[in-house]
Design a protein around this motif. Structure first.
Motif, short mmCIF file in Angstrom:
data_model
loop_
_atom_site.label_atom_id
_atom_site.label_comp_id
_atom_site.label_asym_id
_atom_site.label_seq_id
_atom_site.Cartn_x
_atom_site.Cartn_y
_atom_site.Cartn_z
N GLU A 78 0.74 -1.13 -0.07
CA GLU A 78 0.00 -0.08 -0.01
C GLU A 78 0.81 1.09 0.13
O GLU A 78 0.66 2.30 -0.79
N LYS A 79 1.93 1.09 0.84
CA LYS A 79 2.86 2.61 1.00
C LYS A 79 3.41 2.79 -0.43
O LYS A 79 3.68 3.73 -0.92
N THR A 179 13.58 2.56 0.33
CA THR A 179 13.40 0.95 0.30
C THR A 179 11.93 0.64 1.04
O THR A 179 11.83 1.28 2.25
N LEU A 180 11.12 0.09 0.65
CA LEU A 180 10.13 -0.54 1.27
C LEU A 180 10.10 -1.98 1.39
O LEU A 180 9.08 -2.83 1.85
N ILE A 184 10.43 -0.67 8.42
CA ILE A 184 10.25 0.85 8.39
C ILE A 184 10.80 1.52 7.07
O ILE A 184 11.92 1.19 6.89
N PRO A 185 9.85 2.21 6.33
CA PRO A 185 10.76 2.83 4.97
C PRO A 185 11.95 3.55 5.56
O PRO A 185 12.05 4.17 6.45
N ARG A 186 12.83 3.32 4.59
CA ARG A 186 14.21 3.89 4.76
C ARG A 186 14.65 4.72 3.66
O ARG A 186 14.62 4.26 2.49
N GLY A 203 4.04 8.75 6.47
CA GLY A 203 4.49 8.58 7.76
C GLY A 203 5.76 8.34 8.10
O GLY A 203 6.60 8.96 7.23
N GLU A 204 5.99 7.55 9.09
CA GLU A 204 7.54 7.38 9.30
C GLU A 204 8.39 7.00 8.25
O GLU A 204 8.29 5.92 7.51
#
Ligand code: TXA
Ligand code: MG
Length: 335
Positions: A78-79, A179-180, A184-186, A203-204
Motif C-alpha cells: 500500500e505505501k 526502500t519499502l 520501516i521505510p528507509r 508517515g515514518e
C-alpha cells in the motif's frame, strides 16, 4: 566502438539499439542514464563494463507506466502504491522485493529491485518503444553524474552505442531512493523528492546512516552504491562548515594558484579567489541543478583545491549536502 549522437526525433533508432542488446545514454529529469534492456542479463553486464562499475552495485529499472511494476516485483504494498500515485512520474526510486524476471546482473545478487518512472518525455518514449530499462547514471564510475550530453560523451565516447541529446537535466541530482523492503521505510539516497514530502505521504521514514556519514569499517551498506567513492572530480574538494563570514575569511586567507571556491552567488563579491557559484544560499533547486556541472567545471579550469560552502540539510539541501560530502570524500573542516 563509434558512439552515435542522436536527436530527440531519433528514438526509434535508439530503441533498435536497445532491442539488439546495446547501450544508449538517455536524458532523464535527474541526470543522464546509461540504459540497456533490463530483462537481458548480457546487455546489462555491458553497462558495468562501460562504466567500470563494481558488479555488486545494483541498478535501477526504469518504467514508463505504473502497470509495468507488477512484472518486476513480488509485492506492491500500500505505501508503495501511495508513493507511486503521488510522485510518479518523477525523481523517486522505490525498492521492493524482486520478481524472478529480474536478472542477477540488475539486482547484484540482492533479493530486491529498485524501480523508477522518470518524467522526462524522451526517456518515457524510449522505454515505451523498447522495454523496461536498467540505467545507472551515465558517468564513469566515481565521477560526477552527467547533466548534459557533452558530459556523457566526455566520459563514455567510444564505450557506448549512442547518446540521445535531450539538453540539460532539470533536477541535476539523482532520484531519491527509498526502500519499502524493510519494516520501516528507509531513505537510502536523498534527491528531488524530499524526506519531508515522503513523511507527509506515508508517515515514518528513517534516514539511513550512510546518507550523512561515512560507513564505519565492517558496516554493511543498505545501498551498495553508498560505500564507493562518488561524484568526485580530480580537484581536491574540502567542505567548510561554519558561518558565512568565516567561510569567506578562511578561503581568502588561503588565496593561491589553483585554489577556488564552490560558493553561493552572494559570496562572489567578497571572495578573492576564482568562484564557481551554484546559486543563492536558500535556492536548493538551483544548487542541485548546477552542482555536478560545477564539479566538472572545476576540473575543466584545472583547479587543484576547491573549498565548498557547506549546504544546509533541510528540504532538497539534504540532497546537495549528500553529494558534496561524498565529492569531498567526507573531508570537512570546522571553521
Ligand atoms: O536519478 C537516478 O536515479 C539516475 C537516473 C539515470 O535514473 N540513476 C541513478 O542510478 O542514479 P545509479 O546506479 O547511479 O544509482 C542507483 C543507486 C546506487 O547507489 C545503488 O546502489 C542503489 O541505487 N540501488 C539500486 N538498486 C538497489 C537495491 N535493490 N537495494 C539497495 N540499493 C539499490
Ligand atoms: Mg551513479
Amino acid at each position: 566502438m563509434k558512439t552515435l549522437v542522436l536527436g530527440e526525433n531519433e528514438i526509434d533508432k535508439a530503441a533498435e539499439i536497445i532491442k539488439n542488446g546495446g547501450l544508449v545514454a538517455m536524458p532523464t529529469e535527474t541526470v543522464y542514464g546509461l540504459a540497456a534492456n533490463a530483462l537481458d542479463g548480457k546487455a546489462v553486464a555491458k553497462i558495468f563494463k562501460a562504466k567500470g562499475r563494481p558488479m555488486d552495485n545494483p541498478l535501477i529499472v526504469h518504467i514508463s507506466d505504473i502497470s509495468q511494476i507488477y512484472m518486476l516485483v513480488r509485492e506492491f504494498p500500500e505505501k508503495a502504491k501511495i508513493l507511486a500515485e503521488k510522485f510518479w512520474a518523477g525523481p523517486l526510486t522505490i525498492i521492493l522485493p524482486k520478481s524472478d524476471i529480474i536478472p542477477d546482473e540488475v539486482s547484484a545478487g540482492l533479493d530486491t529491485v529498485a524501480v523508477r518512472f522518470p518524467s522526462n518525455k524522451i526517456a518515457q518514449a524510449l522505454i515505451s518503444k523498447s522495454m523496461p530499462l536498467a540505467a545507472p547514471s551515465a558517468n564513469l564510475s566515481g565521477s560526477p553524474s552527467p547533466t548534459n550530453a557533452r558530459h556523457v560523451l566526455d566520459d563514455m565516447k567510444g564505450r557506448i552505442n549512442a547518446v540521445i541529446d535531450g539538453g540539460e537535466c532539470e533536477v541535476g541530482v539523482e532520484s531519491t531512493v527509498i526502500t519499502l523492503a524493510t519494516d520501516i521505510p528507509r531513505l537510502l539516497r536523498p534527491g528531488g523528492i524530499t524526506v519531508e514530502q515522503l513523511r507527509e505521504a506515508i508517515g515514518e521514514v528513517v534516514i539511513d546512516d550512510a546518507v550523512l556519514n561515512p560507513l564505519k569499517s565492517g558496516q554493511k551498506a543498505a545501498s551498495p552504491g553508498m560505500k564507493y567513492k562518488h561524484y568526485a572530480p580530480k580537484a581536491h574538494i574540502i567542505l567548510l562548515e561554519g558561518s558565512d563570514d568565516s567561510f569567506i575569511e578562511y578561503v581568502n586567507s588561503r588565496k593561491a594558484n589553483g585554489i577556488a571556491a564552490l560558493c553561493y552567488d552572494e559570496d562572489i563579491d567578497r571572495l578573492e579567489v576564482p568562484c564557481i557559484p551554484i546559486g543563492h544560499a536558500d535556492d536548493y533547486e538551483m544548487q542541485s541543478h548546477k552542482l555536478f556541472s560545477s564539479l566538472r567545471n572545476a576540473d575543466e579550469q584545472g583547479f587543484l583545491t576547491v573549498y565548498a560552502h557547506c549546504p544546509k540539510t533541510d528540504g532538497m539541501g539534504l540532497a546537495v549536502y549528500n553529494r558534496i560530502i561524498r565529492a569531498a570524500g567526507f573531508e570537512v573542516i570546522e571553521i
